[in-house]
Design an enzyme around this catalytic site. Structure first.
Site, PDB file in Angstrom:
ATOM      1  N   ASP A 103     -48.802  -8.436 -29.299  1.00  0.00           N
ATOM      2  CA  ASP A 103     -48.789  -9.654 -28.494  1.00  0.00           C
ATOM      3  C   ASP A 103     -49.887  -9.587 -27.432  1.00  0.00           C
ATOM      4  OD1 ASP A 103     -46.544 -10.379 -29.916  1.00  0.00           O
ATOM      5  OD2 ASP A 103     -45.146  -9.644 -28.382  1.00  0.00           O
TER       6      ASP A 103
HETATM    7  N1  URA Z   1     -43.015  -6.092 -30.795  1.00  0.00           N
HETATM    8  C1  URA Z   1     -43.231  -7.039 -29.876  1.00  0.00           C
HETATM    9  O1  URA Z   1     -42.301  -7.692 -29.414  1.00  0.00           O
HETATM   10  N2  URA Z   1     -44.486  -7.259 -29.471  1.00  0.00           N
HETATM   11  C2  URA Z   1     -45.542  -6.547 -29.910  1.00  0.00           C
HETATM   12  O2  URA Z   1     -46.678  -6.785 -29.467  1.00  0.00           O
HETATM   13  C3  URA Z   1     -45.311  -5.540 -30.858  1.00  0.00           C
HETATM   14  C4  URA Z   1     -44.027  -5.340 -31.301  1.00  0.00           C
END
Ligand code: URA
Length: 234
Positions: A103
Protein backbone atom coordinates in the site's frame (compact mmCIF):
# COMPACT_ATOMS: atom_id res chain seq x y z
CA UNK A 1 20.74 -10.68 -30.62
CA UNK A 2 21.01 -7.60 -32.83
CA UNK A 3 23.85 -5.29 -31.92
CA UNK A 4 21.57 -2.24 -31.63
CA UNK A 5 19.13 -4.12 -29.36
CA UNK A 6 21.96 -5.30 -27.12
CA UNK A 7 23.48 -1.84 -26.75
CA UNK A 8 20.12 -0.18 -26.31
CA UNK A 9 19.14 -2.71 -23.63
CA UNK A 10 22.40 -2.03 -21.85
CA UNK A 11 21.66 1.69 -21.64
CA UNK A 12 23.62 3.09 -24.58
CA UNK A 13 20.58 5.03 -25.77
CA UNK A 14 17.91 4.52 -28.41
CA UNK A 15 18.62 2.53 -31.55
CA UNK A 16 19.13 5.86 -33.35
CA UNK A 17 21.74 6.87 -30.78
CA UNK A 18 23.43 3.47 -31.09
CA UNK A 19 23.63 4.03 -34.85
CA UNK A 20 25.50 7.28 -34.16
CA UNK A 21 27.95 5.41 -31.92
CA UNK A 22 28.70 3.05 -34.79
CA UNK A 23 29.18 5.99 -37.18
CA UNK A 24 31.74 7.35 -34.71
CA UNK A 25 33.50 3.95 -34.91
CA UNK A 26 33.04 3.66 -31.13
CA UNK A 27 31.80 0.07 -31.15
CA UNK A 28 33.92 -3.04 -31.73
CA UNK A 29 33.16 -6.74 -31.81
CA UNK A 30 36.09 -8.99 -30.97
CA UNK A 31 38.38 -6.05 -31.65
CA UNK A 32 36.96 -5.24 -35.09
CA UNK A 33 35.11 -1.94 -35.55
CA UNK A 34 31.40 -2.66 -36.09
CA UNK A 35 29.70 -0.97 -39.04
CA UNK A 36 26.25 -2.55 -39.11
CA UNK A 37 23.71 -2.16 -36.29
CA UNK A 38 21.73 -5.15 -37.51
CA UNK A 39 24.67 -7.50 -36.98
CA UNK A 40 23.83 -10.45 -34.71
CA UNK A 41 26.11 -10.92 -31.72
CA UNK A 42 26.30 -13.47 -28.95
CA UNK A 43 27.25 -11.48 -25.84
CA UNK A 44 28.40 -14.68 -24.07
CA UNK A 45 30.85 -15.63 -26.78
CA UNK A 46 31.84 -12.34 -28.39
CA UNK A 47 33.47 -9.32 -26.83
CA UNK A 48 31.54 -6.13 -27.51
CA UNK A 49 33.23 -2.86 -26.53
CA UNK A 50 32.09 0.76 -26.60
CA UNK A 51 34.93 3.29 -26.60
CA UNK A 52 37.21 0.47 -25.52
CA UNK A 53 35.05 -0.58 -22.55
CA UNK A 54 33.68 -4.11 -22.51
CA UNK A 55 29.89 -4.32 -22.45
CA UNK A 56 28.77 -6.93 -19.93
CA UNK A 57 25.36 -8.07 -21.07
CA UNK A 58 22.74 -8.52 -18.39
CA UNK A 59 19.19 -9.41 -19.33
CA UNK A 60 17.53 -9.34 -15.93
CA UNK A 61 17.78 -7.07 -12.96
CA UNK A 62 16.77 -7.89 -9.38
CA UNK A 63 16.49 -5.07 -6.86
CA UNK A 64 15.51 -5.03 -3.20
CA UNK A 65 14.03 -1.70 -2.09
CA UNK A 66 13.13 -0.39 1.33
CA UNK A 67 9.94 1.25 0.12
CA UNK A 68 9.08 4.50 1.83
CA UNK A 69 5.51 5.56 2.65
CA UNK A 70 3.91 7.96 0.18
CA UNK A 71 5.18 6.15 -2.90
CA UNK A 72 3.08 3.87 -5.10
CA UNK A 73 4.08 0.26 -5.96
CA UNK A 74 3.51 0.67 -9.69
CA UNK A 75 5.51 1.48 -12.79
CA UNK A 76 3.67 4.73 -13.46
CA UNK A 77 1.05 6.93 -11.89
CA UNK A 78 -0.57 10.18 -12.93
CA UNK A 79 -0.44 11.81 -9.50
CA UNK A 80 2.01 10.07 -7.21
CA UNK A 81 5.67 9.17 -7.27
CA UNK A 82 6.20 5.47 -7.99
CA UNK A 83 8.91 3.11 -6.78
CA UNK A 84 10.27 3.10 -10.35
CA UNK A 85 10.70 6.90 -10.16
CA UNK A 86 13.16 6.27 -7.30
CA UNK A 87 15.48 4.20 -9.51
CA UNK A 88 18.69 5.42 -11.06
CA UNK A 89 18.49 5.46 -14.91
CA UNK A 90 21.11 2.68 -15.06
CA UNK A 91 18.54 0.41 -13.37
CA UNK A 92 15.35 1.95 -14.76
CA UNK A 93 16.33 1.26 -18.37
CA UNK A 94 15.78 -2.47 -17.72
CA UNK A 95 12.05 -1.63 -17.43
CA UNK A 96 11.61 -3.40 -14.10
CA UNK A 97 8.33 -3.58 -12.18
CA UNK A 98 7.46 -4.23 -8.54
CA UNK A 99 6.64 -7.84 -7.63
CA UNK A 100 3.25 -7.47 -5.99
CA UNK A 101 2.03 -4.40 -4.21
CA UNK A 102 2.55 -2.65 -0.94
CA UNK A 103 0.00 0.00 0.00
CA UNK A 104 1.01 3.62 -0.44
CA UNK A 105 1.45 3.99 3.34
CA UNK A 106 3.30 0.65 3.80
CA UNK A 107 7.07 0.58 4.10
CA UNK A 108 9.69 -2.09 3.70
CA UNK A 109 10.75 -4.94 1.49
CA UNK A 110 9.85 -4.66 -2.16
CA UNK A 111 11.35 -6.75 -4.93
CA UNK A 112 11.69 -4.98 -8.27
CA UNK A 113 12.65 -6.97 -11.35
CA UNK A 114 12.08 -7.40 -15.07
CA UNK A 115 12.04 -11.21 -14.71
CA UNK A 116 8.40 -12.00 -15.38
CA UNK A 117 8.72 -15.72 -14.75
CA UNK A 118 10.28 -15.24 -11.33
CA UNK A 119 7.68 -12.60 -10.43
CA UNK A 120 4.88 -14.91 -11.48
CA UNK A 121 6.30 -17.77 -9.40
CA UNK A 122 6.70 -15.61 -6.31
CA UNK A 123 3.15 -14.30 -6.58
CA UNK A 124 1.48 -17.57 -7.50
CA UNK A 125 -0.94 -18.60 -4.73
CA UNK A 126 0.14 -22.21 -5.35
CA UNK A 127 3.69 -21.48 -4.18
CA UNK A 128 2.61 -20.17 -0.74
CA UNK A 129 5.59 -17.81 -0.52
CA UNK A 130 5.60 -16.52 3.08
CA UNK A 131 5.70 -12.78 3.73
CA UNK A 132 6.48 -11.37 7.16
CA UNK A 133 5.19 -8.00 8.30
CA UNK A 134 5.87 -5.85 11.34
CA UNK A 135 2.91 -3.74 12.44
CA UNK A 136 1.85 -1.33 15.12
CA UNK A 137 -1.77 -1.88 15.95
CA UNK A 138 -4.21 0.43 17.69
CA UNK A 139 -5.64 -1.87 20.36
CA UNK A 140 -4.47 -4.64 22.63
CA UNK A 141 -3.44 -7.68 20.60
CA UNK A 142 -4.04 -10.74 22.78
CA UNK A 143 -3.39 -14.50 22.80
CA UNK A 144 -6.90 -15.12 21.41
CA UNK A 145 -5.90 -13.19 18.28
CA UNK A 146 -2.99 -15.60 17.76
CA UNK A 147 -5.44 -18.49 17.76
CA UNK A 148 -7.91 -16.67 15.51
CA UNK A 149 -5.17 -15.90 12.99
CA UNK A 150 -3.95 -19.50 13.21
CA UNK A 151 -7.39 -20.64 12.10
CA UNK A 152 -7.69 -17.89 9.48
CA UNK A 153 -10.08 -14.97 9.80
CA UNK A 154 -13.08 -13.87 7.77
CA UNK A 155 -12.44 -10.66 5.86
CA UNK A 156 -15.05 -7.96 5.14
CA UNK A 157 -15.87 -9.60 1.77
CA UNK A 158 -16.50 -13.00 3.39
CA UNK A 159 -13.15 -14.51 2.33
CA UNK A 160 -11.71 -16.94 4.87
CA UNK A 161 -7.96 -16.35 4.94
CA UNK A 162 -5.32 -19.04 5.14
CA UNK A 163 -3.66 -19.34 8.55
CA UNK A 164 -1.42 -16.49 9.65
CA UNK A 165 1.40 -16.84 12.18
CA UNK A 166 0.96 -13.98 14.64
CA UNK A 167 3.69 -13.08 17.13
CA UNK A 168 3.02 -10.46 19.78
CA UNK A 169 6.10 -8.34 20.45
CA UNK A 170 4.34 -5.96 22.76
CA UNK A 171 0.70 -5.85 23.87
CA UNK A 172 -0.72 -2.52 25.02
CA UNK A 173 -3.00 0.29 23.93
CA UNK A 174 -0.73 0.34 20.91
CA UNK A 175 0.55 -3.19 20.23
CA UNK A 176 3.53 -4.33 18.19
CA UNK A 177 3.35 -7.57 16.27
CA UNK A 178 4.85 -9.66 13.52
CA UNK A 179 2.59 -11.54 11.15
CA UNK A 180 3.55 -14.17 8.61
CA UNK A 181 1.06 -14.83 5.82
CA UNK A 182 1.32 -16.71 2.56
CA UNK A 183 -1.34 -14.84 0.61
CA UNK A 184 -1.47 -11.38 -0.89
CA UNK A 185 -5.07 -10.23 -0.87
CA UNK A 186 -5.72 -6.51 -1.20
CA UNK A 187 -4.89 -4.77 2.14
CA UNK A 188 -4.65 -8.23 3.67
CA UNK A 189 -2.84 -7.46 6.93
CA UNK A 190 -4.98 -4.40 7.64
CA UNK A 191 -8.17 -6.32 6.90
CA UNK A 192 -7.11 -9.30 9.01
CA UNK A 193 -6.77 -6.99 12.00
CA UNK A 194 -10.07 -5.29 11.18
CA UNK A 195 -11.60 -8.77 11.31
CA UNK A 196 -10.57 -8.99 14.97
CA UNK A 197 -11.65 -5.41 15.72
CA UNK A 198 -8.26 -3.67 15.57
CA UNK A 199 -6.59 -1.11 13.34
CA UNK A 200 -3.12 -1.28 11.83
CA UNK A 201 -1.53 2.16 12.20
CA UNK A 202 1.92 1.33 10.81
CA UNK A 203 2.94 -1.49 8.49
CA UNK A 204 6.32 -2.61 7.21
CA UNK A 205 7.20 -5.75 5.26
CA UNK A 206 10.28 -7.49 6.61
CA UNK A 207 10.69 -10.38 4.19
CA UNK A 208 9.39 -12.29 1.21
CA UNK A 209 10.32 -15.96 0.94
CA UNK A 210 13.99 -16.31 1.82
CA UNK A 211 14.72 -12.66 1.15
CA UNK A 212 15.09 -10.44 4.20
CA UNK A 213 15.01 -6.66 4.03
CA UNK A 214 18.61 -5.46 4.25
CA UNK A 215 18.60 -3.26 7.36
CA UNK A 216 21.38 -1.10 5.89
CA UNK A 217 18.90 0.23 3.33
CA UNK A 218 17.36 3.52 4.41
CA UNK A 219 13.81 4.31 3.28
CA UNK A 220 13.80 4.81 -0.49
CA UNK A 221 17.16 3.09 -0.95
CA UNK A 222 17.67 -0.13 -2.85
CA UNK A 223 20.39 -2.52 -3.93
CA UNK A 224 20.83 -5.35 -6.40
CA UNK A 225 20.25 -8.84 -5.06
CA UNK A 226 23.36 -10.97 -4.66
CA UNK A 227 23.75 -14.09 -6.82
CA UNK A 228 22.96 -16.23 -3.74
CA UNK A 229 19.79 -14.27 -3.02
CA UNK A 230 18.61 -14.68 -6.62
CA UNK A 231 19.35 -18.41 -6.46
CA UNK A 232 17.37 -18.70 -3.20
CA UNK A 233 14.14 -17.55 -4.82
CA UNK A 234 14.34 -19.52 -8.06
N1 URA B 1 -1.22 -5.97 3.77
C1 URA B 1 -1.69 -4.72 3.81
O1 URA B 1 -2.72 -4.46 4.42
N2 URA B 1 -1.01 -3.76 3.16
C2 URA B 1 0.14 -3.98 2.51
O2 URA B 1 0.74 -3.04 1.96
C3 URA B 1 0.65 -5.29 2.49
C4 URA B 1 -0.07 -6.28 3.11
Amino acid sequence: MRLDKLLSNMGYGSRKEVKKLLKMKAVSIDGVVAKDVSLHVDPDKQSVTVLGERVIYQEYIYLMMNKPAGVISATEDLYDQTVIDLLDPVHAHFNPFPVGRLDKDTEGFLLITNDGVLAHNLLSPKKHVPKVYYARVDGRVVIEDIEQFRQGVILDDGYHTKPGKLTIINSGEISEIELEISEGKFHQVKRMFEAVGKKVIYLKRLSMGNLLLDDRLKLGEYRELTAEEIESIR
